[in-house]
Structures are given as structure tokens and as C-alpha cells.
Write an enzyme that holds these catalytic residues in place. Structure first.
Site, PDB file in Angstrom:
ATOM      1  N   HIS A   1       0.844  -1.207   0.000  1.00 22.18           N
ATOM      2  CA  HIS A   1       0.000   0.000   0.000  1.00 22.18           C
ATOM      3  C   HIS A   1       0.878   1.255   0.000  1.00 22.18           C
ATOM      4  O   HIS A   1       0.653   2.197  -0.761  1.00 22.18           O
ATOM      5  CB  HIS A   1      -0.872   0.078   1.260  1.00 22.18           C
TER       6      HIS A   1
ATOM      7  N   LYS B   1     -17.097  -7.585   6.659  1.00 25.99           N
ATOM      8  CA  LYS B   1     -16.036  -8.317   7.352  1.00 25.99           C
ATOM      9  C   LYS B   1     -15.547  -7.543   8.571  1.00 25.99           C
ATOM     10  O   LYS B   1     -15.418  -6.325   8.534  1.00 25.99           O
ATOM     11  CB  LYS B   1     -14.892  -8.639   6.378  1.00 25.99           C
TER      12      LYS B   1
ATOM     13  N   ARG C   1      -2.090  -6.286  -8.272  1.00 29.17           N
ATOM     14  CA  ARG C   1      -0.983  -7.241  -8.102  1.00 29.17           C
ATOM     15  C   ARG C   1      -1.055  -8.363  -9.116  1.00 29.17           C
ATOM     16  O   ARG C   1      -0.071  -8.717  -9.735  1.00 29.17           O
ATOM     17  CB  ARG C   1      -1.025  -7.852  -6.688  1.00 29.17           C
TER      18      ARG C   1
ATOM     19  N   SER D   1      -2.521  -7.858   3.166  1.00 30.57           N
ATOM     20  CA  SER D   1      -2.757  -7.672   4.607  1.00 30.57           C
ATOM     21  C   SER D   1      -3.114  -8.989   5.281  1.00 30.57           C
ATOM     22  O   SER D   1      -2.792  -9.209   6.451  1.00 30.57           O
ATOM     23  CB  SER D   1      -3.903  -6.679   4.825  1.00 30.57           C
TER      24      SER D   1
HETATM   25  P1  ADP Z   1      -9.711  -3.950   0.263  1.00 34.45           P
HETATM   26  O1  ADP Z   1     -10.153  -4.623   1.516  1.00 34.45           O
HETATM   27  O2  ADP Z   1     -10.630  -2.915  -0.288  1.00 34.45           O
HETATM   28  O3  ADP Z   1      -9.133  -4.879  -0.799  1.00 34.45           O
HETATM   29  P2  ADP Z   1      -7.021  -3.389   0.958  1.00 34.45           P
HETATM   30  O4  ADP Z   1      -6.617  -2.524   2.089  1.00 34.45           O
HETATM   31  O5  ADP Z   1      -6.709  -4.830   1.076  1.00 34.45           O
HETATM   32  O6  ADP Z   1      -8.519  -3.073   0.760  1.00 34.45           O
HETATM   33  O7  ADP Z   1      -6.393  -2.849  -0.395  1.00 34.45           O
HETATM   34  C1  ADP Z   1      -6.628  -1.564  -0.873  1.00 34.45           C
HETATM   35  C2  ADP Z   1      -5.993  -1.440  -2.258  1.00 34.45           C
HETATM   36  O8  ADP Z   1      -4.594  -1.665  -2.145  1.00 34.45           O
HETATM   37  C3  ADP Z   1      -6.492  -2.442  -3.275  1.00 34.45           C
HETATM   38  O9  ADP Z   1      -6.586  -1.799  -4.537  1.00 34.45           O
HETATM   39  C4  ADP Z   1      -5.419  -3.477  -3.319  1.00 34.45           C
HETATM   40  O10 ADP Z   1      -5.358  -4.102  -4.591  1.00 34.45           O
HETATM   41  C5  ADP Z   1      -4.196  -2.612  -3.093  1.00 34.45           C
HETATM   42  N1  ADP Z   1      -3.091  -3.400  -2.573  1.00 34.45           N
HETATM   43  C6  ADP Z   1      -3.097  -4.233  -1.510  1.00 34.45           C
HETATM   44  N2  ADP Z   1      -1.895  -4.816  -1.349  1.00 34.45           N
HETATM   45  C7  ADP Z   1      -1.093  -4.335  -2.340  1.00 34.45           C
HETATM   46  C8  ADP Z   1       0.264  -4.586  -2.745  1.00 34.45           C
HETATM   47  N3  ADP Z   1       1.032  -5.460  -2.109  1.00 34.45           N
HETATM   48  N4  ADP Z   1       0.735  -3.915  -3.834  1.00 34.45           N
HETATM   49  C9  ADP Z   1      -0.059  -3.056  -4.500  1.00 34.45           C
HETATM   50  N5  ADP Z   1      -1.348  -2.792  -4.183  1.00 34.45           N
HETATM   51  C10 ADP Z   1      -1.864  -3.427  -3.126  1.00 34.45           C
END
Ligand code: ADP
Length: 154
Positions: A18, A42, A91, A129
Site C-alpha cells: 500500500h 467483514k 498485483r 494484509s
Molecule cells: P480492500 O479490503 O478494499 O481490498 P485493501 O486494504 O486490502 O482493501 O487494499 C486496498 C488497495 O490496495 C487495493 O486496490 C489493493 O489491490 C491494493 N493493494 C493491496 N496490497 C497491495 C500490494 N502489495 N501492492 C499493491 N497494491 C496493493
């Protein structure tokens, strides 16, 4: 007109993936609002307060970035903060399929808002995450995967 972007997500917790995408977006916009969505069904692993605090600490030195929370539709939140851009990271092809459907529906809900996608840096492709939560749950050390400001006790 100010170019305002919203980066919505759960950030449960924020990872280096992120962080890297958000920092790459900084030169493109006047303001980036990192927005923790709170309406999802969730249940989060880390509290909302903790997730907000980590985001604020990670980006404390970046004046263009602010951190907020929101409920309801993401496009409605964008309207309230006057944002015309949504930022998301990609990703894998699975991310693409998921994001395509959300992006297309959001476009129908509000055609004035563009979703902008960032390809993840190769070293962050495997990072999410949920893996970090698993490491924490099982007593491992998550520090290689989260920004330095995120101190999670293992
Ligand atoms: P959600 O629960 O909405 O998926 P996340 O916090 O998991 O929220 O992710 C928010 C955004 O960050 C999403 O677009 C996800 O694809 C992106 N993201 C998560 N991990 C990575 C990563 N390792 N590299 C690039 N983008 C990421």
C-alpha cells in the site's frame, strides 16, 4: 481545480505494498485521501483507531496526504470530499478481475469519477494484509512487510 484522489481500503494493516503505491501517486495529485471503509461486513483484525493511527504515522511527513474513515458507497464519499479520482493497486490477474468489476460499477454510479490503477512493484506482488495478519496471529515477525512506523508486537 484541485486534483483530489481517494485511496479506499481496509488497511488491516497497511503494508509496504500500500505504502509504495500511495507514495507513487503523490506527484500526480494535489491531495490524496486515504480512506478506511467501515461499512464492510467483514470484521477487522486491527481496530479502526489503530489502523487510522498507523496510516497517520506512516504518512506524517507527506503534507498532501490525509487519512479519513467513511461508511456507505465509495463514490458518495468521493463526492463529499470533492475527489474525482479513485486509486487502487493491481498485483495479479485476480486483482484485475475484482477491480475491473468494482471500477466499472463505480463508473456507472458516478461517471465523473475515474479509477486510476497502479501496478504493484514486483517485490510487493505476493504481499497482502491477510498474510500479515496470519504472521501476527501465529507469533511471527511481520516487520519486513509493513512500513517502519507500524510496530506490531509479535
Ligand atoms: P480492500 O479490503 O478494499 O481490498 P485493501 O486494504 O486490502 O482493501 O487494499 C486496498 C488497495 O490496495 C487495493 O486496490 C489493493 O489491490 C491494493 N493493494 C493491496 N496490497 C497491495 C500490494 N502489495 N501492492 C499493491 N497494491 C496493493
Amino acid at each position: 481545480m484541485e486534483r483530489i484522489a481517494v485511496f479506499p481500503g481496509s488497511f488491516d494493516p497497511i503494508t509496504k505494498g500500500h505504502e509504495s503505491v500511495i507514495l507513487r501517486a503523490v506527484p500526480l495529485f494535489d491531495k490524496i485521501i486515504i480512506a478506511i471503509g467501515t461499512n464492510s461486513e467483514k470484521k477487522s483484525f486491527f481496530s479502526l483507531e489503530q489502523r487510522l493511527k498507523w496510516l497517520q504515522e506512516v504518512f506524517a511527513h507527506e503534507p498532501k496526504i490525509i487519512v479519513m474513515q467513511y461508511g456507505g458507497l465509495t463514490v458518495d464519499f468521493c463526492r463529499t470530499v470533492n475527489a474525482k479520482f479513485l486509486l487502487r493497486g493491481l498485483r495479479t490477474s485476480a486483482d484485475f478481475e475484482f477491480e475491473r468489476s468494482i471500477g466499472q460499477i463505480n463508473k456507472q454510479l458516478d461517471p465523473s469519477i475515474e479509477t486510476v490503477f497502479f501496478l504493484t512493484a514486483p517485490e510487493h506482488t505476493a504481499l497482502n494484509s491477510s498474510i500479515v495478519r496470519d504472521i501476527v496471529r501465529n507469533g511471527g515477525d511481520p516487520s519486513p512487510f509493513v512500513p517502519d512506523a507500524v510496530a506490531i508486537k509479535s
